[in-house]
Design an enzyme around this catalytic site. Structure first.
Site, PDB file in Angstrom:
ATOM      1  N   ASN A   1     -10.330  -0.450   0.612  1.00 31.59           N
ATOM      2  CA  ASN A   1      -8.780  -0.382   0.534  1.00 31.59           C
ATOM      3  C   ASN A   1      -8.214  -0.759  -0.600  1.00 31.59           C
ATOM      4  OD1 ASN A   1      -6.006  -0.664   0.892  1.00 31.59           O
ATOM      5  ND2 ASN A   1      -6.056  -1.750   2.704  1.00 31.59           N
TER       6      ASN A   1
ATOM      7  N   CYS B   1       0.684  -1.136  -0.168  1.00 37.71           N
ATOM      8  CA  CYS B   1       0.057  -0.043   0.079  1.00 37.71           C
ATOM      9  C   CYS B   1       1.002   1.268   0.116  1.00 37.71           C
ATOM     10  CB  CYS B   1      -0.941   0.045   1.319  1.00 37.71           C
ATOM     11  SG  CYS B   1      -1.901  -1.527   1.185  1.00 37.71           S
TER      12      CYS B   1
ATOM     13  N   HIS C   1      -3.060   6.466   4.235  1.00 32.21           N
ATOM     14  CA  HIS C   1      -3.690   5.324   3.248  1.00 32.21           C
ATOM     15  C   HIS C   1      -5.014   4.912   3.953  1.00 32.21           C
ATOM     16  CE1 HIS C   1      -4.081   1.501   1.591  1.00 32.21           C
ATOM     17  NE2 HIS C   1      -3.784   0.725   2.752  1.00 32.21           N
TER      18      HIS C   1
HETATM   19  N1  ACO Z   1     -18.329  -9.713  10.122  1.00 31.10           N
HETATM   20  C1  ACO Z   1     -18.533 -10.062  11.384  1.00 31.10           C
HETATM   21  N2  ACO Z   1     -17.750 -10.645  12.494  1.00 31.10           N
HETATM   22  C2  ACO Z   1     -16.590 -10.671  12.012  1.00 31.10           C
HETATM   23  C3  ACO Z   1     -15.960 -10.037  10.776  1.00 31.10           C
HETATM   24  C4  ACO Z   1     -17.036  -9.944   9.821  1.00 31.10           C
HETATM   25  N3  ACO Z   1     -16.651  -9.337   8.565  1.00 31.10           N
HETATM   26  N4  ACO Z   1     -14.671 -10.143  10.605  1.00 31.10           N
HETATM   27  C5  ACO Z   1     -14.224 -10.644  11.990  1.00 31.10           C
HETATM   28  N5  ACO Z   1     -15.369 -10.925  12.673  1.00 31.10           N
HETATM   29  C6  ACO Z   1     -15.376 -11.270  14.057  1.00 31.10           C
HETATM   30  C7  ACO Z   1     -14.215 -12.235  14.723  1.00 31.10           C
HETATM   31  O1  ACO Z   1     -14.233 -13.325  13.919  1.00 31.10           O
HETATM   32  C8  ACO Z   1     -14.201 -11.799  15.900  1.00 31.10           C
HETATM   33  O2  ACO Z   1     -14.945 -12.844  16.657  1.00 31.10           O
HETATM   34  P1  ACO Z   1     -14.732 -13.476  18.022  1.00 31.10           P
HETATM   35  O3  ACO Z   1     -14.556 -12.347  19.097  1.00 31.10           O
HETATM   36  O4  ACO Z   1     -15.974 -14.265  18.343  1.00 31.10           O
HETATM   37  O5  ACO Z   1     -13.438 -14.278  17.887  1.00 31.10           O
HETATM   38  C9  ACO Z   1     -14.708 -10.652  16.260  1.00 31.10           C
HETATM   39  O6  ACO Z   1     -15.181 -10.218  14.968  1.00 31.10           O
HETATM   40  C10 ACO Z   1     -13.711  -9.457  16.388  1.00 31.10           C
HETATM   41  O7  ACO Z   1     -12.485  -9.781  15.541  1.00 31.10           O
HETATM   42  P2  ACO Z   1     -11.236  -8.773  15.435  1.00 31.10           P
HETATM   43  O8  ACO Z   1     -10.516  -9.355  14.387  1.00 31.10           O
HETATM   44  O9  ACO Z   1     -10.687  -8.331  16.779  1.00 31.10           O
HETATM   45  O10 ACO Z   1     -11.999  -7.408  15.051  1.00 31.10           O
HETATM   46  P3  ACO Z   1     -11.297  -5.896  14.791  1.00 31.10           P
HETATM   47  O11 ACO Z   1     -12.183  -4.928  15.462  1.00 31.10           O
HETATM   48  O12 ACO Z   1      -9.993  -5.927  14.941  1.00 31.10           O
HETATM   49  O13 ACO Z   1     -11.499  -5.785  13.145  1.00 31.10           O
HETATM   50  C11 ACO Z   1     -10.434  -5.598  11.243  1.00 31.10           C
HETATM   51  C12 ACO Z   1     -10.983  -6.522  12.416  1.00 31.10           C
HETATM   52  C13 ACO Z   1     -11.527  -4.754  10.501  1.00 31.10           C
HETATM   53  C14 ACO Z   1      -9.894  -6.609   9.983  1.00 31.10           C
HETATM   54  C15 ACO Z   1      -9.427  -4.642  11.671  1.00 31.10           C
HETATM   55  O14 ACO Z   1      -8.674  -5.440  12.631  1.00 31.10           O
HETATM   56  C16 ACO Z   1      -8.520  -3.906  10.732  1.00 31.10           C
HETATM   57  O15 ACO Z   1      -8.978  -3.197   9.992  1.00 31.10           O
HETATM   58  N6  ACO Z   1      -7.303  -4.194  10.860  1.00 31.10           N
HETATM   59  C17 ACO Z   1      -6.387  -3.582   9.619  1.00 31.10           C
HETATM   60  C18 ACO Z   1      -6.441  -4.407   8.546  1.00 31.10           C
HETATM   61  C19 ACO Z   1      -5.685  -3.749   7.476  1.00 31.10           C
HETATM   62  O16 ACO Z   1      -5.355  -2.462   7.317  1.00 31.10           O
HETATM   63  N7  ACO Z   1      -5.365  -4.707   6.520  1.00 31.10           N
HETATM   64  C20 ACO Z   1      -4.468  -4.150   5.371  1.00 31.10           C
HETATM   65  C21 ACO Z   1      -2.990  -3.410   5.836  1.00 31.10           C
HETATM   66  S1  ACO Z   1      -1.990  -3.841   4.869  1.00 31.10           S
HETATM   67  C22 ACO Z   1      -2.348  -3.034   3.212  1.00 31.10           C
HETATM   68  O17 ACO Z   1      -3.311  -2.194   3.257  1.00 31.10           O
HETATM   69  C23 ACO Z   1      -1.980  -3.964   2.337  1.00 31.10           C
END
Ligand code: ACO
Length: 335
Positions: free
Chosen positions: A292, A120, A262
């Site tokens: 993204n 990214c 980003h």
């Molecule tokens: N719908 C419903 N529930 C979901 C989903 C979904 N789409 N995805 C995950 N969950 C659940 C999980 O299973 C978890 O359940 P559990 O508590 O029963 O285990 C719960 O939601 C919480 O999961 P977390 O992973 O802790 O959720 P978080 O608030 O961290 O959000 C997310 C997840 C959106 C992926 C966040 O961590 C994020 O955006 N991280 C950065 C990701 C990123 O930027 N990636 C790209 C970067 S590098 C690049 O850009 C190339």
């Protein structure tokens, strides 16, 4: 203080997104998720997804349309381009390069080009490279592209990542100007930490691992990430690289008109703003409409804000990025 006679300035911006829109509601038909969860945790409402097999929606075709718009704004022809820098993690083919595909589609026979994969951060890495070539006098006009068809690398069965990504392309024309010009690229700072490679990877498809039927079944050729860990590193490094850019230019955040981070997740962007004590009114956001788009996220946001008049001549704009690798970067410009 620059020792070069030359500086670089952006003279044209362009963007293009595939026609098809996939809403959060659409995703609930195949994934165990809800619109509310996605909006609350990411700020994303929809993303654009290219049609597989449609030559007009290949990565380099999206880039070509964005480039044509950027050239039009700059008042340049494709034959004026000396150098193409093409940022992408999702090229049409491993070989030839994306810059070769684009040169051919755009009709820029005199241009040479290079692909940059810093995930990214690729577009900011590419902008920094173009700036260096222009400052040394070797290049007069560069085209810097960030273009992605991430839908092909998305694991559509993994609800924690499938919801995040979208397709699109942004391009800018960068031209030589005097080092005294107020309208120029002021600085760039790039970095990376390869020790954090495990946070985001595509395991197969490179020379380490072929995509065999077993690998395919395990989806090891798709994007895989540790979202929560990335979140924390992203907030810290985006804040750090914003401060680096400001310190190098003896500026404060109050001297900056717009910040374009980003566009990975609205919560990451808001957490960075909070950490920096930066009002969200100064932060440009398009993640809600496009998800993204990796290397395309900053140039597409820039294009939108230039065209709708939010970014005006004399404005100071900070680009601030992080990506898989992990890679980081910031660039300060005066428009
Ligand atoms: N719908 C419903 N529930 C979901 C989903 C979904 N789409 N995805 C995950 N969950 C659940 C999980 O299973 C978890 O359940 P559990 O508590 O029963 O285990 C719960 O939601 C919480 O999961 P977390 O992973 O802790 O959720 P978080 O608030 O961290 O959000 C997310 C997840 C959106 C992926 C966040 O961590 C994020 O955006 N991280 C950065 C990701 C990123 O930027 N990636 C790209 C970067 S590098 C690049 O850009 C190339």
């Amino acid at each position: 203080m620059s020792t070069s006679l030359f500086s670089s300035k952006i003279t044209g911006t362009g963007s293009y997104f595939p026609e098809r829109i996939v809403t959060n509601e659409d995703l609930t038909k195949t994934l165990d998720t809800t619109n509310d969860w996605i909006v609350e945790r990411t700020g994303i409402r929809q993303r654009h997804v290219s049609r597989e097999g449609d030559p007009s929606e290949q990565n380099s075709s999206l880039a070509c349309r964005a480039a044509i718009r950027a050239l039009e704004m700059a008042g340049k022809k494709s034959t004026d381009i000396d150098m193409i820098v093409y940022g992408s993690v999702s090229p049409d083919t491993p070989v030839p390069t994306s810059s070769c595909w684009l040169q051919q589609k755009l009709g820029a026979p005199q241009a040479w080009g290079v692909d940059v994969n810093a995930a990214c951060s690729s577009w900011v890495y590419g902008m920094s490279m173009a700036d260096q070539y222009i400052k040394t006098g070797q290049v007069k006009t560069a085209l810097v592209v960030g273009s992605e068809v991430l839908s092909r690398m998305n694991n559509w069965e993994d609800r924690s990542s499938a919801i995040l990504f979208g397709d699109g392309a942004g391009a800018v024309v960068v031209e030589r100007t005097s080092s005294e010009s107020p309208h120029r690229i002021l600085s760039s700072h790039l970095g990376m930490d390869g020790n954090l490679w495990e946070l985001f990877q595509v395991v197969a498809g490179g020379s380490n691992m072929e995509v065999t039927p077993e690998v395919y079944a395990q989806r090891l050729h798709k994007m895989n990430m540790k979202g929560r860990e990335i979140f924390k590193v992203a907030v810290k490094t985006l804040a750090d690289y914003a401060v680096r850019a400001l310190e190098a230019n003896q500026m404060k955040l109050s001297d900056v008109d717009w910040v374009i981070p980003h566009q990975a997740n609205l919560r990451i962007i808001e957490a960075v703003a909070k950490r920096l004590d930066l009002p969200m009114e100064k932060v440009l956001v398009n993640v809600d409409r496009y998800g993204n788009t990796s290397s395309a996220s900053v140039p597409t946001m820039l294009d939108e804000a230039v065209r709708d008049g939010r970014i005006r001549p004399g404005h100071t704009v900070l680009f601030d990025v992080f990506g898989a690798g992990l890679t980081f970067g910031s660039m300060l410009i005066r428009w």
